[in-house]
Design an enzyme around this catalytic site. Structure first.
Site, PDB file in Angstrom:
ATOM      1  N   ARG A  48     -14.908  10.552  -7.622  1.00 47.39           N
ATOM      2  CA  ARG A  48     -14.195  10.778  -6.383  1.00 47.39           C
ATOM      3  C   ARG A  48     -14.523  10.330  -5.230  1.00 47.39           C
ATOM      4  O   ARG A  48     -13.799   9.729  -4.260  1.00 47.39           O
ATOM      5  CB  ARG A  48     -14.364  12.286  -6.433  1.00 47.39           C
ATOM      6  CG  ARG A  48     -13.520  12.563  -5.362  1.00 47.39           C
ATOM      7  CD  ARG A  48     -13.060  14.285  -5.128  1.00 47.39           C
ATOM      8  NE  ARG A  48     -13.556  15.124  -5.953  1.00 47.39           N
ATOM      9  CZ  ARG A  48     -15.019  15.707  -5.498  1.00 47.39           C
ATOM     10  NH1 ARG A  48     -15.701  15.234  -4.534  1.00 47.39           N
ATOM     11  NH2 ARG A  48     -15.730  16.438  -6.419  1.00 47.39           N
ATOM     12  N   TYR A 100       9.853   9.241   8.078  1.00 50.30           N
ATOM     13  CA  TYR A 100       9.694   9.350   6.794  1.00 50.30           C
ATOM     14  C   TYR A 100       9.975  10.833   6.243  1.00 50.30           C
ATOM     15  O   TYR A 100       9.286  11.596   6.878  1.00 50.30           O
ATOM     16  CB  TYR A 100       8.519   8.740   6.069  1.00 50.30           C
ATOM     17  CG  TYR A 100       8.532   8.696   4.807  1.00 50.30           C
ATOM     18  CD1 TYR A 100       9.449   8.321   3.683  1.00 50.30           C
ATOM     19  CD2 TYR A 100       7.623   9.796   3.974  1.00 50.30           C
ATOM     20  CE1 TYR A 100       9.297   8.455   2.511  1.00 50.30           C
ATOM     21  CE2 TYR A 100       7.511  10.130   2.607  1.00 50.30           C
ATOM     22  CZ  TYR A 100       8.323   9.226   1.760  1.00 50.30           C
ATOM     23  OH  TYR A 100       8.345   9.508   0.390  1.00 50.30           O
ATOM     24  N   ASP A 172       2.022   4.309  11.086  1.00 51.94           N
ATOM     25  CA  ASP A 172       2.782   4.219   9.737  1.00 51.94           C
ATOM     26  C   ASP A 172       3.085   2.765   9.624  1.00 51.94           C
ATOM     27  O   ASP A 172       4.325   3.007  10.033  1.00 51.94           O
ATOM     28  CB  ASP A 172       3.402   5.429   9.388  1.00 51.94           C
ATOM     29  CG  ASP A 172       4.233   5.126   7.947  1.00 51.94           C
ATOM     30  OD1 ASP A 172       3.776   4.136   7.310  1.00 51.94           O
ATOM     31  OD2 ASP A 172       4.494   6.242   7.667  1.00 51.94           O
ATOM     32  N   LYS A 197       4.451   0.743  -1.435  1.00 51.47           N
ATOM     33  CA  LYS A 197       5.678  -0.173  -1.189  1.00 51.47           C
ATOM     34  C   LYS A 197       5.355  -1.696  -1.286  1.00 51.47           C
ATOM     35  O   LYS A 197       4.613  -2.058  -2.290  1.00 51.47           O
ATOM     36  CB  LYS A 197       6.076   0.412   0.152  1.00 51.47           C
ATOM     37  CG  LYS A 197       6.369   1.832   0.331  1.00 51.47           C
ATOM     38  CD  LYS A 197       7.192   2.473  -0.620  1.00 51.47           C
ATOM     39  CE  LYS A 197       7.064   4.312  -0.676  1.00 51.47           C
ATOM     40  NZ  LYS A 197       7.225   4.882   0.583  1.00 51.47           N
TER      41      LYS A 197
END
Ligand SMILES: *Cc1c(COP(=O)(O)O)cnc(C)c1O
Length: 380
Positions: A48, A100, A172, A197
């Site tokens: 992790r 977004y 962003d 994306k």
């Protein structure tokens, strides 16, 4: 000499595997690492916290943003969540009014109930940020180009205001990708990507990333990253390493196709309005020219008529697929009001132009003649 973007996309952070010489970074499919004696490990204790495949990917993305640090998350939202967790009850955030949908939903539904206040403001003139700063303001969060109305926010101006008031500023950068825009170089403290994306680029991975230079903020984010656990697995990390090797080539074609399609749609009689920052009469075209290297393949259009007319166009396309998401090699069309932006109340989304007959195109890298032909038949 500093390597060019394409060379970095292919090589940064990538070393031949020390045991075999494998040129591609192996998929270290492991949850834990053997220690010679308690605490005596090679920097990897539990997956992790750290995984070598992910480390290679993080070094690569950091190089593309010219950043000292990068942390990859299991989604873009996981990355934004980590930034929001730097805040405390009573803190205030100034952010854009054309965000977004998922960011808006997280801010209003998850973090507002914890006592954090968000101001969703018009940032087309960055000076408007000043009107919302008070002693509780901690963070400026912005997206540019915005989703879906392709507003351009002046990163240099926003960062200058943030610095004058000792605020952190995060950008962003999903729509632009590091190929088109590097917010850290323009004064931002943190850059966020939905790696899902353009960076992944092949619609086969969900992932997020944060890039930054500041060591103290990095330590805090790395602590949240490991403590809260939204970390990506090695298989997904590998897929993104592979995707990034063609980012520059893909982006070039996204921009080339995007320009031709934007110009075609602009003069189409069934298109009432078009949003694309490459047009010289786009309200912030000059800023786009200054802070971006090209204008990208994201285009939004308002179809003349009603929602049903827009649906008809979206459903008649054959090469473009009707789907959420963006930035992949394949062209997509999306109806923001019912899909990506459905979580934003109707009056709020309509105020910023997300009307019922708006469609958003993610122009892929197919042959542009085929895309034009497809749009032509769907708009007939
Ligand atoms: C998709 C997207 C996100 C969220 O990223 P996920 O990888 O879907 O969690 C955030 N910001 C923008 C601009 C996006 O397009």
């Amino acid at each position: 000499m500093e390597y060019g973007f394409g060379t970095k996309a292919i090589h940064a952070g990538q070393e031949p595997d020390p045991t075999t010489g494998a040129i591609m970074t192996p998929i270290y499919q492991t949850s834990t690492y053997v220690q010679a004696s308690p605490g005596n490990h090679k920097g990897y204790a539990y997956a992790r916290g750290k995984n070598p495949t992910r480390t290679a990917l993080e070094k690569n993305i950091a190089a593309l943003e010219d950043a000292k640090h990068c942390l990859c998350f299991s989604s873009g939202m996981g990355a934004i969540d980590a930034i929001a967790k730097l805040l405390r009850p009573g803190d205030e955030v100034i952010t854009g009014d054309d965000l977004y949908g998922g960011s808006y939903r997280m801010f209003t539904k998850i973090f507002e109930p914890f006592g954090i206040k968000f101001h969703f403001i018009d940032m087309k003139d960055a000076n408007n940020i000043k009107n919302f700063i008070n002693k509780n303001t901690k963070l400026v969060w912005l997206e540019t180009p915005t989703n879906p109305t392709m507003q351009i926010i002046d990163i240099v101006a926003a960062a200058k205001i943030a610095k004058e008031h000792n605020l952190m500023i995060a950008v962003d950068n999903t729509f632009a990708s590091p190929y088109l825009q590097n917010p850290l170089a323009l004064g931002a403290d943190i850059v966020m990507h939905s790696v899902t994306k353009y960076l992944g680029g092949h619609s086969d991975v969900v992932m997020g990333a944060l890039c930054l230079n500041d060591d103290a903020i990095y330590e805090k984010l790395a602590f949240i990253h490991n403590s809260c656990g939204a970390t990506p697995g090695p298989m997904d990390s590998f897929l993104v390493i592979r995707g990034l090797k063609t980012l520059h080539v893909r982006m070039e074609r996204h921009c080339y196709n995007g320009k031709i399609i934007a110009e075609y749609l602009r003069s189409h009689p069934k298109v009432e309005k078009i949003y694309w920052p490459g047009f010289t009469d786009h309200p912030n075209h000059e800023i786009a020219k200054k802070q971006m290297r090209d204008f990208g393949g994201m285009i939004s259009i308002v179809i003349k008529g009603t929602r049903e007319d827009a649906f008809k166009v979206a459903q008649s396309l054959k090469v473009f697929s009707l789907a959420e998401s963006l930035g992949g090699v394949e062209s997509l069309i999306n109806h923001p009001a019912t899909m990506t932006h459905a979580s934003i109340p109707k009056d709020e989304r309509e105020r910023v132009g997300v009307v019922d007959n708006l469609l958003r195109l993610s122009v892929g890298i197919e042959n542009v003649e085929d895309l034009l032909e497809d749009l032509k038949q769907a708009l007939a």
